[in-house]
Design an enzyme around this catalytic site. Structure first.
Site, PDB file in Angstrom:
ATOM      1  CG  ASP A  89      48.402  54.324 -58.790  1.00  0.00           C
ATOM      2  OD1 ASP A  89      49.422  54.260 -59.498  1.00  0.00           O
ATOM      3  OD2 ASP A  89      47.614  55.282 -58.811  1.00  0.00           O
ATOM      4  CG  ASP A  90      52.748  54.753 -58.611  1.00  0.00           C
ATOM      5  OD1 ASP A  90      52.290  54.517 -59.747  1.00  0.00           O
ATOM      6  OD2 ASP A  90      53.005  55.894 -58.211  1.00  0.00           O
TER       7      ASP A  90
ATOM      8  CB  CYS B  43      48.922  56.561 -63.465  1.00  0.00           C
ATOM      9  SG  CYS B  43      49.956  56.628 -62.000  1.00  0.00           S
TER      10      CYS B  43
ATOM     11  NE  ARG C 257      45.743  54.087 -63.494  1.00  0.00           N
ATOM     12  CZ  ARG C 257      45.583  53.545 -62.289  1.00  0.00           C
ATOM     13  NH1 ARG C 257      44.383  53.217 -61.884  1.00  0.00           N
ATOM     14  NH2 ARG C 257      46.615  53.361 -61.485  1.00  0.00           N
TER      15      ARG C 257
ATOM     16  CE  LYS D 142      45.928  57.068 -60.967  1.00  0.00           C
ATOM     17  NZ  LYS D 142      47.277  57.180 -60.383  1.00  0.00           N
TER      18      LYS D 142
ATOM     19  CG  HIS E  80      45.049  59.151 -64.183  1.00  0.00           C
ATOM     20  ND1 HIS E  80      46.300  58.958 -63.641  1.00  0.00           N
ATOM     21  CD2 HIS E  80      44.997  60.459 -64.555  1.00  0.00           C
ATOM     22  CE1 HIS E  80      46.977  60.088 -63.678  1.00  0.00           C
ATOM     23  NE2 HIS E  80      46.204  61.018 -64.223  1.00  0.00           N
TER      24      HIS E  80
ATOM     25  CB  SER F 151      47.271  60.652 -59.215  1.00  0.00           C
ATOM     26  OG  SER F 151      47.621  59.973 -60.391  1.00  0.00           O
TER      27      SER F 151
ATOM     28  CG  HIS G  75      50.010  57.293 -56.683  1.00  0.00           C
ATOM     29  ND1 HIS G  75      50.230  58.567 -56.207  1.00  0.00           N
ATOM     30  CD2 HIS G  75      50.236  57.356 -58.025  1.00  0.00           C
ATOM     31  CE1 HIS G  75      50.585  59.358 -57.214  1.00  0.00           C
ATOM     32  NE2 HIS G  75      50.604  58.643 -58.331  1.00  0.00           N
TER      33      HIS G  75
ATOM     34  CG  ASP H 156      49.531  52.063 -62.030  1.00  0.00           C
ATOM     35  OD1 ASP H 156      50.332  51.639 -61.168  1.00  0.00           O
ATOM     36  OD2 ASP H 156      49.278  53.273 -62.168  1.00  0.00           O
ATOM     37  CG  ASN H 157      53.047  52.864 -62.728  1.00  0.00           C
ATOM     38  OD1 ASN H 157      52.015  53.495 -62.954  1.00  0.00           O
ATOM     39  ND2 ASN H 157      53.719  53.031 -61.597  1.00  0.00           N
TER      40      ASN H 157
ATOM     41  CE  LYS I 224      54.268  57.139 -61.490  1.00  0.00           C
ATOM     42  NZ  LYS I 224      53.332  57.617 -60.464  1.00  0.00           N
TER      43      LYS I 224
END
Ligand code: MG
Length: 485
Positions: free
Chosen positions: A37-38, A76, A80, A129, A131, A154, A251, A303-304, A324
């Site tokens: 994540d991130d 995020c 997904r 996660k 989301h 998150s 994240h 994810d990003n 992001k």
């Protein structure tokens, strides 16, 4: 002499039949998707990080295929949504982040990777996660996963968010997390944050519908998720399985277990990445121990791009522009590593354009599952590229569209389009889009030099394609899931 040639031909034919037969009559492969994540494009050793050490992920890349133009959505939830459904986020009207208690989420009629694989007898597990809506009806175990353990959104959507005042009686750990976040910066002024900042509701760690804990000790999360993943692999090694492991980290707020605290010269962020790398190593070790290494395709991606506003607690996009939330490469281009010994050529690398929305058609093909015929999917099957190391002309010629956030069905927020080396950045004009900037990503990976005036034909071709594709997508946009109140 003649006899020798004939024997040779027979031997070759026998060998070819045998090897094709082996590959195609075996049970379908297992799949593991590890989703961080991130985490930025530049945060792995094998993607050029000068400071973060990721030996297990680097080995995974050395034993498989590394994509240098692999894309996600810019943040995020939409990312997904793409991954799970093989579609651009606005196609399923899920191009924004859901906050706790949202009345919307992924629509029940969406067909997820897990649902497709389940129809082929796969055991399906999600850890981490989600989301895509936290009401029970939107959760993973209602969307094709046999079992779910994780945070529904998150890890900063909790009462210890830096925007919230300290709570009476909160532990030192929480105060420290808040102080650290306040110190490194805060970037979460998005519309889903309540106006007074923060989230008053406790953050649940779920096992399906059961709340195991609230505000769990996040220093333990990566290890807990890893233990659950390893246990799952051991338990279901004899049947095809699909494991989707979506880490909460890196994240913010960042947390790391004691065994990695203070171990990286890149500070807390680097230590968190070391623990994720350890987690990948544990999974690889388990696959080898169980003898299912060659039966299992493992994918590692993010994810990003990195949340740059958090400074030293955010990641790095390496040479890419932005992070992001943006449609620059740093926001949407992420690491993409595929490993499947014996099927994906070791040490291979491709600059072909690919995206996490390609995983659904790719995994479906490899599992022998039919794709849904009643809807348009945007993702492309990468199985040929993965097995041969060479992109088909269809993949080489593909267009990739960069979508920003949008809450309204049928109102996709198109930002840019890419084909081959060329990326055209778009702006809004009365009822449509106009070309703003053109970049040659092969020569100018950092998007520094606008070449629009030099290449009017490329500009026009990309603009026309983007407008047409986008109009078709808007017309066919599928609805968001809504609670029946
Ligand atoms: Mg993210």
């Amino acid at each position: 002499m003649k006899k020798t040639s004939l024997s040779l031909v027979i031997a070759i034919v026998y060998f070819v039949v045998l090897s094709v037969g082996t590959a195609r009559t075996d049970s379908p492969p297992n799949f593991i998707i590890i989703f961080t994540d991130d985490q930025g494009y530049g945060d792995l050793g094998c993607y050029g990080s000068p400071e973060i050490e990721t030996p297990n992920i680097d080995r995974m890349a050395a034993e498989g295929m590394r994509f240098t133009s692999f894309y996600a959505a810019p943040f995020c939830g939409p990312s997904r949504a793409s991954l799970m459904t093989g579609s651009y986020p606005p196609r399923l009207s899920l191009a924004f982040n859901h906050g706790p208690g949202a009345k919307t989420g992924i629509h029940a009629d969406e067909i997820t990777i897990a649902e497709l694989l389940k129809s082929k007898g796969y055991r399906t597990q999600m850890i981490g996660k989600w989301h895509l809506g936290d009401h029970p009806s939107f959760l993973p175990h209602r969307n094709g996963f046999d079992d779910y353990l994780g945070l529904p959104y998150s890890n900063d959507m909790w009462p210890f968010h830096p925007k919230m005042p300290p709570r009476p009686g909160e532990s030192d750990r929480m105060t420290a997390a808040r102080n650290r976040a306040a110190y490194t910066g805060f970037a979460g002024q998005g519309s889903f944050y309540p106006p007074d900042g923060g989230f008053p509701e406790p953050l649940p760690l779920l096992h399906n519908d059961t709340v195991l804990e609230t505000n769990p000790d996040q220093t333990r999360l990566t290890t807990r998720y890893t233990e659950k993943a390893v246990e799952f692999i051991g338990k279901y090694k004899d049947q095809p399985f699909f494991l989707y492991l979506a880490h909460a980290m890196p994240h913010v707020p960042l947390f790391v277990s004691e065994k990695f605290r203070g171990k990286s010269k890149r500070g807390l962020y680097g230590s968190v990445m070391m623990e994720i790398d350890w987690s990948v190593g544990e999974i690889m070790k388990k696959l080898k121990q169980e003898g299912i290494d060659e039966k299992t395709m493992v994918v590692f991606t993010s994810d990003n791009g990195p949340w740059l506003q958090y400074g030293i607690d955010g990641g790095s996009a390496g040479p890419l522009r932005g992070g992001k939330g943006s449609h620059w490469e740093g926001g949407m281009r992420v690491p993409g590593i595929f490993r499947w010994p014996g099927s994906i050529p070791a040490g291979s690398r491709t600059s072909a354009i690919a995206a996490n929305m390609d995983l659904l058609p790719t995994l479906a093909t490899l599992a022998g599952a039919a794709l849904p015929s009643d809807r348009t999917l945007d993702g492309m099957d990468l199985s040929g590229l993965l097995e041969s190391g060479r992109p088909s002309s269809k993949i080489e010629d593909r267009f990739f569209l960069y979508y920003g956030g949008s809450r309204r069905t049928g109102q996709p927020n198109l930002k840019a389009i890419r084909q081959g080396a060329w990326k055209l950045v778009l702006g809004r004009t009365e009822g449509s889009y106009k070309a703003i900037e053109l970049y040659d990503l092969h020569r100018d990976i950092s998007e520094a030099e606008n070449r629009m005036d030099q290449y009017p034909e490329v500009t026009q071709r990309l603009l026309t394609t983007a407008i047409q594709y986008n109009a078709d997508l808007a017309k066919e946009a599928r609805p968001l899931g809504r609670l029946q109140l």
